[in-house]
Scaffold this active site. Structure first.
Site: not given
Length: 657
Positions: A154-156
């Site tokens: 879950n990236e930025p």
């Protein structure tokens, strides 16, 4: 001591203790569910961090009969696209590191499918979410945290409501994974990951982080406001999430780095040193110019009160810092010394300055290169040496065609080799010899002889892959034999906790295990750092000044490692060449010392000397304290407030390195 800046429970212990604690918690959950006739549902992660947890679970199954036949598992993520039999696949990782060694039914294992057709990815993600619900939800979720603060992938920008989906990987994440894929260009651009909401619905979450390279994002995750740009901050609002950190990963937390800012402290000399240096840097004053008001205005009234005024305290710290500075005349002479170098260039990168001085002082030095470093050689280097060998063969007519047969076989392999494919033995041998020749050339820069280089080629490293085997009896035996033969009075070892692929840590383990069996008197042990960071001035026991010429000579020794020059295969997050990092690091240490008011030097190396019974800073907690830690929630923690339907959990996936 107050810890009001931490918004989530944090446990700080060495990794072995973390692994045992989490494995025991999982075992208790499994036994409880087995007794009740219900499945235990586990959320699992990959990478190097959970390996210790999985090994302990395997031990509990093998030695204590822990029954996994009613356990259901869901993995956090998988690269996309990714065939399940790929060396990089998390399917392969999980079976090799856990499932093949326990009695879990294959149908109970769930891992995101990296080989599902793109047009069916959304359908698969919906099925994965439904499978978790059908299993009754995740009881216990293991997580790591990436340098971007991602949990799972879950990236930025990932929202708190996000679910299992296909996601584009951040540049930082792909660069972190580059070592595993033998180059950033080979890292997939996407991954399938559980979403934040999916993770948060787990009933209990353990986030594990190790190494100084995780310290900054750990502080942001633990002390910062919840932020979509740092998915790990969402765990602050989970009622049963705990961060398990080793000391290196906790280094930037306020209660560790500057505890006087958040409450009362028990002052000792180490803490005094750190506080005075911090205050000097904070105020921009040299140590001897700090006054009592400076201490009072920066939460240090209790410290200055111990001395009555600033003057005596300033003088003691200044003199102690000055005593750390050791030029050549204050370094050992005529001693038996072993320098343990994990890779064939760590000696000159990390301690080239002192190595030169120790040689000049007439010490009997053995440089023990613990691993071959052969996976860190590009294939084009092998081709270059093959071309040289063919030309040499034509000039001197060697071996009746055997050279042509060998080079032809190797070139055919390299032509067909896929990204990350394990090299054939001939290629591994050539790469090892390349690095050995470079290592000898490096120490010859200081006037040392090739007979002073000892290549241990420890077995744990000989997998041909980035991921190594655990340290075993044969590794320890090889190191022990060297110790018994040399009988050193002083040894140097890598105490670097920021090594991205962990080889330095494992090499230190091999040395410490061998010393435990060593028949001679324990040698004095000095820790140096690797290519990523230097010891802080407050931590260092010895500061070795280098002149401009001495730093130039050290850099020349680093140049000899041509296979690592221009662009190293495993550069970490720093794209600069190793000599550039060293130049900046050593001159920066000298500048810090200068700002503190000590004599000005061109450059400096820093070392920590092991005190008897103190390998490195390794705090421990009792079993009872560890068991209690996840349950403690401070009064200052606002009541946990989750989105509708959330239960408890959190995790990160593939970059648990």
């Amino acid at each position: 001591m107050a810890q009001t800046r931490e918004r989530v429970p944090v446990v700080i212990v060495e990794y072995d203790q973390i692994a045992r604690t989490i494995a025991e918690r999982i075992a208790a959950l499994i036994r409880e569910r087995n007794t009740a006739g219900r499945p235990a549902v586990l959320g699992l992660a990959t990478g190097s961090t959970p390996i210790g947890i999985y090994r302990e679970l395997i031990r509990l199954h093998r030695d204590e009969g822990l029954d996994f036949s009613n356990v259901v598992t869901f993995n956090l993520d998988e690269y996309y696209p990714m065939p399940p039999d790929s060396i990089h696949s998390y399917v392969r990782y999980m079976w090799e590191n856990l499932f093949d060694h326990i009695d879990i039914p294959r149908e109970n294992v769930h891992i995101p499918a990296g080989d599902v057709p793109r047009e069916k990815v959304e359908e698969f993600c919906r099925w994965y979410e439904q499978a978790i619900r059908d299993a009754g939800g995740i009881d216990f979720q293991i997580l790591g945290v990436g340098k971007t603060g991602h949990i799972g992938f879950n990236e930025p920008g990932s929202g708190v409501e996000s679910r299992t989906r296909l996601i584009a990987l951040d540049t930082v994440t792909r660069r972190d994974a580059a070592a595993d894929f033998f180059g950033e260009d080979n890292v997939p651009m996407e991954a399938i990951t559980m979403g934040v909401a999916t993770i948060l619905e787990a009933r209990e979450i353990a986030l594990v982080a190790t190494g100084e390279h995780k310290a900054a994002i750990v502080r942001r995750s633990v002390e910062g406001e919840p932020d979509p740009d740092v998915a790990a901050t969402y765990l602050q609002n989970h009622p049963h999430a705990t961060f398990y950190l080793d000391p290196a990963a906790s280094a930037e937390l306020t209660r560790i780095k500057t505890p006087w800012v958040v409450g009362e402290v028990r002052w000792d000399r180490k803490m005094e040193m750190e506080a005075v240096i911090w205050l000097s840097e904070k105020t921009g004053k040299s140590i001897l110019k700090l006054d009592t008001d400076d201490y009072r205005e920066h939460h240090l009234s209790s410290l200055v009160a111990r001395y009555g005024s600033a003057g005596p305290l300033n003088g003691e710290i200044f003199n102690e810092l000055l005593s750390k500075v050791r030029g050549r005349s204050r370094l050992p002479t005529d001693c038996r010394i072993i320098v343990f170098s994990p890779h064939p260039d760590d000696d000159v990168i990390s301690m080239g300055g002192i190595l030169n001085k120790l040689h000049q002082n007439g010490n009997r030095i053995t440089v023990a290169y613990q691993t071959s470093g052969n996976i860190a050689v590009f294939d084009h280097e092998v081709r270059r040496y093959l071309d040289w060998l063919q030309r040499f063969n034509r000039d001197f007519m060697l071996a009746d065609g055997k050279v042509d047969e060998l080079t032809g076989r190797i070139e055919r392999f390299l032509d067909e080799k896929g990204p990350g494919q394990v090299d054939i033995p001939e290629v591994l041998t050539i790469k090892r010899r390349i690095r050995e020749a470079e290592a000898v050339s490096g120490i010859e820069t200081f006037g040392m002889g090739r007979d002073q280089a000892c290549f241990l080629d420890l077995p744990f490293y000989q997998t041909g892959k980035v991921r190594k085997d655990p340290i075993g009896p044969e590794d320890v035996r090889i190191v022990l034999e060297l110790l018994e033969r040399v009988r050193p009075e002083l040894i140097f070892v890598a105490g670097d906790l920021s090594d991205p692929h962990g080889t330095h840590r494992m090499c230190l383990e091999a040395v410490e295990s061998a010393l435990a069996e060593y028949s001679g008197d324990a040698p004095e042990m000095w820790y140096y750092r690797g290519a990523w960071q230097e010891w802080a001035v407050s931590e260092a026991d010895v500061l070795v000044p280098l002149s401009e010429e001495e730093l130039r000579l050290k850099i020349m020794a680093i140049y000899k490692h041509q296979s690592q020059k221009d662009k190293a295969p495993f550069p970490g997050q720093d794209d600069r060449e190793f000599w550039q990092r060293v130049e900046e690091r050593n001159t920066a240490t000298a500048r810090i010392v200068d700002r503190l008011g000590l004599p000005e030097y061109f450059a400096m190396e820093a070392y920590v000397v092991r005190k008897e019974g103190r390998p490195l800073n390794r705090p421990t907690l009792s079993t009872a304290e560890l068991a209690e830690a996840p349950r403690r929630r401070r009064a200052s923690d606002h009541a946990a407030h989750l989105p509708a339907g959330a239960g408890a959990g959190g995790g990160t996936g593939g970059d648990l390195a």
